[in-house]
Design a protein around this motif. Structure first.
Motif, PDB file in Angstrom:
ATOM      1  N   LEU A  46      12.612  10.620 -19.781  1.00 24.33           N
ATOM      2  CA  LEU A  46      13.155  10.865 -18.445  1.00 24.33           C
ATOM      3  C   LEU A  46      12.184  10.380 -17.364  1.00 24.33           C
ATOM      4  CD1 LEU A  46      15.255  12.100 -16.542  1.00 24.33           C
ATOM      5  CD2 LEU A  46      14.066  14.294 -16.783  1.00 24.33           C
ATOM      6  N   LEU A  47      10.883  10.695 -17.553  1.00 25.92           N
ATOM      7  CA  LEU A  47       9.883  10.254 -16.589  1.00 25.92           C
ATOM      8  C   LEU A  47       9.791   8.735 -16.541  1.00 25.92           C
ATOM      9  CD1 LEU A  47       7.701  11.145 -14.596  1.00 25.92           C
ATOM     10  CD2 LEU A  47       6.067  11.189 -16.499  1.00 25.92           C
ATOM     11  N   ARG A  48       9.911   8.089 -17.692  1.00 25.07           N
ATOM     12  CA  ARG A  48       9.853   6.627 -17.763  1.00 25.07           C
ATOM     13  C   ARG A  48      11.042   6.002 -17.038  1.00 25.07           C
ATOM     14  NH1 ARG A  48      11.570   2.323 -20.795  1.00 25.07           N
ATOM     15  NH2 ARG A  48      13.018   3.653 -21.957  1.00 25.07           N
ATOM     16  N   VAL A  49      12.231   6.566 -17.267  1.00 24.85           N
ATOM     17  CA  VAL A  49      13.440   6.056 -16.610  1.00 24.85           C
ATOM     18  C   VAL A  49      13.329   6.231 -15.089  1.00 24.85           C
ATOM     19  CG1 VAL A  49      15.921   6.399 -16.311  1.00 24.85           C
ATOM     20  CG2 VAL A  49      14.919   6.406 -18.606  1.00 24.85           C
ATOM     21  N   ILE A  50      12.826   7.393 -14.682  1.00 24.05           N
ATOM     22  CA  ILE A  50      12.676   7.648 -13.242  1.00 24.05           C
ATOM     23  C   ILE A  50      11.686   6.660 -12.628  1.00 24.05           C
ATOM     24  CG2 ILE A  50      11.820   9.309 -11.549  1.00 24.05           C
ATOM     25  CD1 ILE A  50      12.964  11.522 -13.291  1.00 24.05           C
ATOM     26  N   ASN A  51      10.569   6.434 -13.327  1.00 22.94           N
ATOM     27  CA  ASN A  51       9.571   5.484 -12.813  1.00 22.94           C
ATOM     28  C   ASN A  51      10.138   4.066 -12.706  1.00 22.94           C
ATOM     29  OD1 ASN A  51       7.568   7.416 -12.536  1.00 22.94           O
ATOM     30  ND2 ASN A  51       6.758   7.107 -14.589  1.00 22.94           N
ATOM     31  N   ILE A  52      10.927   3.682 -13.722  1.00 21.36           N
ATOM     32  CA  ILE A  52      11.548   2.350 -13.681  1.00 21.36           C
ATOM     33  C   ILE A  52      12.536   2.262 -12.523  1.00 21.36           C
ATOM     34  CG2 ILE A  52      13.089   0.771 -14.909  1.00 21.36           C
ATOM     35  CD1 ILE A  52      11.800   1.712 -17.518  1.00 21.36           C
ATOM     36  N   SER A  53      13.306   3.336 -12.346  1.00 17.61           N
ATOM     37  CA  SER A  53      14.292   3.353 -11.250  1.00 17.61           C
ATOM     38  C   SER A  53      13.595   3.269  -9.896  1.00 17.61           C
ATOM     39  CB  SER A  53      15.138   4.625 -11.329  1.00 17.61           C
ATOM     40  OG  SER A  53      15.829   4.689 -12.557  1.00 17.61           O
ATOM     41  N   ILE A  54      12.514   4.051  -9.763  1.00 17.67           N
ATOM     42  CA  ILE A  54      11.761   4.017  -8.510  1.00 17.67           C
ATOM     43  C   ILE A  54      11.201   2.616  -8.272  1.00 17.67           C
ATOM     44  CG2 ILE A  54       9.708   4.895  -7.322  1.00 17.67           C
ATOM     45  CD1 ILE A  54      10.188   7.565  -8.725  1.00 17.67           C
ATOM     46  N   SER A  55      10.682   1.998  -9.349  1.00 14.54           N
ATOM     47  CA  SER A  55      10.124   0.647  -9.210  1.00 14.54           C
ATOM     48  C   SER A  55      11.194  -0.346  -8.792  1.00 14.54           C
ATOM     49  CB  SER A  55       9.487   0.211 -10.535  1.00 14.54           C
ATOM     50  OG  SER A  55       8.436   1.083 -10.908  1.00 14.54           O
ATOM     51  N   LEU A  56      12.385  -0.221  -9.400  1.00 18.84           N
ATOM     52  CA  LEU A  56      13.469  -1.137  -9.037  1.00 18.84           C
ATOM     53  C   LEU A  56      13.898  -0.945  -7.584  1.00 18.84           C
ATOM     54  CD1 LEU A  56      15.690  -0.990 -12.269  1.00 18.84           C
ATOM     55  CD2 LEU A  56      14.264  -2.889 -11.488  1.00 18.84           C
ATOM     56  N   VAL A  57      14.027   0.339  -7.190  1.00 21.54           N
ATOM     57  CA  VAL A  57      14.437   0.623  -5.809  1.00 21.54           C
ATOM     58  C   VAL A  57      13.405   0.082  -4.820  1.00 21.54           C
ATOM     59  CG1 VAL A  57      14.844   2.456  -4.130  1.00 21.54           C
ATOM     60  CG2 VAL A  57      15.830   2.629  -6.419  1.00 21.54           C
TER      61      VAL A  57
ATOM     62  N   VAL B 270       0.838  -1.200   0.000  1.00 21.71           N
ATOM     63  CA  VAL B 270       0.000   0.000   0.000  1.00 21.71           C
ATOM     64  C   VAL B 270       0.874   1.252   0.000  1.00 21.71           C
ATOM     65  CG1 VAL B 270      -1.679   1.324   1.344  1.00 21.71           C
ATOM     66  CG2 VAL B 270      -1.946  -1.147   1.100  1.00 21.71           C
ATOM     67  N   ILE B 271       1.898   1.244   0.864  1.00 23.57           N
ATOM     68  CA  ILE B 271       2.818   2.392   0.908  1.00 23.57           C
ATOM     69  C   ILE B 271       3.522   2.579  -0.428  1.00 23.57           C
ATOM     70  CG2 ILE B 271       4.932   3.253   1.990  1.00 23.57           C
ATOM     71  CD1 ILE B 271       4.025   1.880   4.557  1.00 23.57           C
ATOM     72  N   PHE B 272       3.933   1.450  -1.054  1.00 21.66           N
ATOM     73  CA  PHE B 272       4.599   1.531  -2.353  1.00 21.66           C
ATOM     74  C   PHE B 272       3.687   2.142  -3.414  1.00 21.66           C
ATOM     75  CE2 PHE B 272       5.100  -0.511  -6.529  1.00 21.66           C
ATOM     76  CZ  PHE B 272       6.354  -0.021  -6.876  1.00 21.66           C
ATOM     77  N   CYS B 273       2.455   1.682  -3.457  1.00 23.50           N
ATOM     78  CA  CYS B 273       1.515   2.203  -4.467  1.00 23.50           C
ATOM     79  C   CYS B 273       1.260   3.695  -4.262  1.00 23.50           C
ATOM     80  CB  CYS B 273       0.202   1.424  -4.415  1.00 23.50           C
ATOM     81  SG  CYS B 273       0.347  -0.311  -4.925  1.00 23.50           S
ATOM     82  N   ILE B 274       1.010   4.076  -3.012  1.00 25.12           N
ATOM     83  CA  ILE B 274       0.760   5.492  -2.729  1.00 25.12           C
ATOM     84  C   ILE B 274       2.002   6.325  -3.035  1.00 25.12           C
ATOM     85  CG2 ILE B 274       0.234   7.154  -0.903  1.00 25.12           C
ATOM     86  CD1 ILE B 274      -1.444   4.993   0.434  1.00 25.12           C
TER      87      ILE B 274
ATOM     88  N   ILE C 183      13.876  -2.848  -2.066  1.00 23.24           N
ATOM     89  CA  ILE C 183      13.503  -2.586  -0.672  1.00 23.24           C
ATOM     90  C   ILE C 183      12.425  -3.565  -0.217  1.00 23.24           C
ATOM     91  CG2 ILE C 183      12.467  -0.899   0.896  1.00 23.24           C
ATOM     92  CD1 ILE C 183      13.756   1.288  -0.777  1.00 23.24           C
ATOM     93  N   PHE C 184      11.479  -3.860  -1.101  1.00 25.20           N
ATOM     94  CA  PHE C 184      10.400  -4.785  -0.766  1.00 25.20           C
ATOM     95  C   PHE C 184      10.951  -6.190  -0.494  1.00 25.20           C
ATOM     96  CE2 PHE C 184       7.210  -7.909  -2.158  1.00 25.20           C
ATOM     97  CZ  PHE C 184       6.199  -7.610  -1.252  1.00 25.20           C
ATOM     98  N   LEU C 185      11.842  -6.671  -1.372  1.00 30.91           N
ATOM     99  CA  LEU C 185      12.420  -8.003  -1.168  1.00 30.91           C
ATOM    100  C   LEU C 185      13.229  -8.047   0.125  1.00 30.91           C
ATOM    101  CD1 LEU C 185      13.625  -8.887  -4.794  1.00 30.91           C
ATOM    102  CD2 LEU C 185      11.655  -9.816  -3.571  1.00 30.91           C
ATOM    103  N   PHE C 186      14.024  -6.989   0.355  1.00 34.00           N
ATOM    104  CA  PHE C 186      14.799  -6.930   1.589  1.00 34.00           C
ATOM    105  C   PHE C 186      13.877  -6.914   2.809  1.00 34.00           C
ATOM    106  CE2 PHE C 186      16.693  -4.335   4.953  1.00 34.00           C
ATOM    107  CZ  PHE C 186      17.826  -5.100   5.233  1.00 34.00           C
ATOM    108  N   SER C 187      12.788  -6.158   2.699  1.00 34.70           N
ATOM    109  CA  SER C 187      11.850  -6.063   3.824  1.00 34.70           C
ATOM    110  C   SER C 187      11.164  -7.395   4.087  1.00 34.70           C
ATOM    111  CB  SER C 187      10.800  -4.984   3.535  1.00 34.70           C
ATOM    112  OG  SER C 187      11.404  -3.723   3.338  1.00 34.70           O
ATOM    113  N   VAL C 188      10.822  -8.110   3.002  1.00 36.30           N
ATOM    114  CA  VAL C 188      10.188  -9.424   3.170  1.00 36.30           C
ATOM    115  C   VAL C 188      11.160 -10.388   3.868  1.00 36.30           C
ATOM    116  CG1 VAL C 188       9.308 -11.444   1.957  1.00 36.30           C
ATOM    117  CG2 VAL C 188       8.592  -9.165   1.251  1.00 36.30           C
ATOM    118  N   LEU C 189      12.434 -10.370   3.415  1.00 37.83           N
ATOM    119  CA  LEU C 189      13.436 -11.231   4.047  1.00 37.83           C
ATOM    120  C   LEU C 189      13.638 -10.847   5.509  1.00 37.83           C
ATOM    121  CD1 LEU C 189      16.112 -11.432   1.190  1.00 37.83           C
ATOM    122  CD2 LEU C 189      14.466 -13.184   1.862  1.00 37.83           C
TER     123      LEU C 189
END
Length: 505
Positions: free
Chosen positions: A183-194, A15-19, A198-204
């Motif tokens: 530029l917006l697409r690259v930023i969105n992809i970067s944010i998604s990757l980050v 939820v936090i990620f989507c928002i 973070i999500f995988l690390f948090s799950v672990l």
């Protein structure tokens, strides 16, 4: 339905990620759009400035008078010159917005019908800049044509404070908008990757956190059922590992406390049993002298009683029994005092060497009565923490017992010495001794060996019981060895620092 911590954590993070992703994309898009607008406005102002300067020079060079009608008459020529000068499409309008000339098309429309789906609607939208120019304001409109972004500039022409007309031109900004989109697409992809990392690390991390908690929950349920042999095993060195260690320590403490409670319960049962036996013994011991005193007194109270010899016997018997009761009461009071809690105000460092020495000197008078010699071997400067009165009472009872049951003209040997952290006391006499089957009961209150007779009346079997209470009060040990017709030997060990241990409990 039970929601686990892991489930809540994962759902909450999504939820936090989507928002967060939506919010960041929205604001980034706004920033890029504002930046594009800033660039376009800056170029529009520069274009308007250059256009005014160039037209002023061109009209003077052609000697065209600065009038609106002259501007209309030469609109075609002016539009052609501007299209060549700025290498772009130029459309000329009167100051009221009347179409005069178009360097690209004859009708002056920005879009042809094939380029748009909603002609009437888009025509109004695409003419906003022209309406601003009619109202003496410069403006622009962004038109999208076949994935291209065309900026349409409209600006009123003022020369020497005179409005001559309106010039409208177009410029392709597809590269600018496409770059912004990329530029917006690259930023969105970067944010998604980050966020993904973070999500995988948090799950672990959540899994690592929740697994010990789940184990702890299972173990706590077992402990709640009374099973204290389970434990939480974790290899973690962080707060979870510390929590598991503290839980294991708490479990062991609870187990020990329950064991102590059970032990105290059993001890209470034993104490209650001992108290009942003690009460029965006291009742029995007092009943005999009271019965004798009562019997003699009833006979003496008879009116016709004149037997002087029996009278003397009765008085003597009543006196002996009253003395016996008196001594018994004193011993019971002494025993009660010994078995009560220590008075901390009276605890002090005491030279037990001096106590034993002085007691032997004081008891020498009683020993001399039976030609008994007290031989002492006492190490000097042996100190303990305790009550002087109790330790002295302990030695008096020991020596007194040896005198009562020792042989006439025998020797009582008394030794005192230190060994490691203990004070050792040995009292040995030569006398009647105690049968082997009676030794285990010799320290019980009121217990007397039938075959062993004291040379003094009034023995009630409390002496050694009091001695044992004093020794145990000092956290010490007492042992007895004896052989019939040979003598008895008593061993006592008292820790030199026992009272420090007792106070800290």
């Amino acid at each position: 339905m039970k929601l686990t911590i892991r489930y809540k954590f994962v759902v909450g993070f999504l939820v936090i990620f989507c928002i967060g992703f939506t919010t960041m994309s929205f604001f980034l898009n706004k920033i890029i759009i504002k930046n594009n607008e800033k660039i376009i406005k800056k170029e529009l102002l520069s274009f308007q400035k250059d256009l005014t300067i160039y037209l002023r020079q061109y009209l003077k060079l052609k000697q065209i008078k600065l009038e609106e009608n002259n501007f209309k008459k030469n609109a075609g020529e002016i539009g052609t010159v501007l299209a060549v000068k700025f290498d772009d499409r130029a459309i000329i309008y009167s100051r009221k917005g009347e179409f005069l000339y178009d360097s690209a098309y004859e009708n002056g429309e920005i879009l042809i019908y094939e380029d748009i789906k909603n002609w009437d609607k888009d025509k109004q939208l695409h003419n906003k800049d022209l309406k601003l120019a009619v109202n003496n304001k410069s403006g622009y409109t962004i038109v999208t044509v076949n994935n291209k972004y065309i900026a349409v500039f409209s600006c009123p022409i003022f020369i020497d404070n005179m409005q001559l007309g309106i010039v409208r031109c177009t410029k392709d900004y597809s590269e600018l908008f496409n770059s912004s989109k990329e530029l917006l697409r690259v930023i969105n992809i970067s944010i998604s990757l980050v966020f993904g990392v973070i999500f995988l690390f948090s799950v672990l991390l959540c899994t690592k956190i929740t697994i010990p908690i789940i184990r702890l929950s299972k173990v706590s349920k077992e402990v709640a059922k009374g099973n204290f042999d389970v434990s939480v095993n974790t290899n973690s060195k962080d707060e979870l590992g510390e929590l598991a260690d503290n839980f294991n320590k708490m479990r062991m403490q609870i187990k020990e406390q329950i064991g102590t409670i059970k032990k105290d319960r059993d001890n209470l049962k034993k104490i209650e049993k001992h108290r009942k036996a003690f009460f029965d013994n006291v009742t029995h011991e007092m009943k005999t002298p009271l019965t004798i005193i009562s019997g003699y007194s009833q006979i003496l109270l008879q009116q016709n009683f004149h037997d002087k010899e029996f009278f003397k016997k009765a008085v003597t018997g009543m006196n002996n029994e009253s003395n016996r009761m008196h001594n018994m009461v004193l011993d019971l009071l002494e025993m009660s005092k010994v078995e009560s809690n220590l008075d901390l105000d009276e605890i002090q460092e005491i030279s037990i060497s001096e106590i034993v020495t002085s007691t032997c000197e004081d008891m020498k008078i009683r020993a001399d009565k039976y030609d008994i010699f007290i031989e002492k071997s006492i190490e000097k400067n042996v100190f303990v923490l305790g009550k002087q009165y109790e330790l002295r009472q302990m030695m008096i009872n020991l020596i007194d017992n040896s005198i009562k049951y020792g042989d006439i003209k025998s020797v009582i040997k008394i030794k005192l010495f230190k060994e490691k952290d203990y004070c050792n006391i040995i009292v040995e006499d030569k006398g009647q001794g105690i049968p082997a089957d009676k030794i285990d009961k010799i320290f019980e209150p009121f217990y007397r060996v039938d075959k062993v007779s004291s040379r003094e009346k009034g023995s009630n079997g409390l002496g050694l019981s009091i001695v044992k209470s004093i020794v145990e009060k000092h956290k010490g040990e007492i042992k007895l060895s004896s052989k019939e017709n040979k003598g008895t030997k008593i061993y006592i060990k008292i820790p030199l620092i026992v009272y420090k241990m007792a106070i800290s409990v």
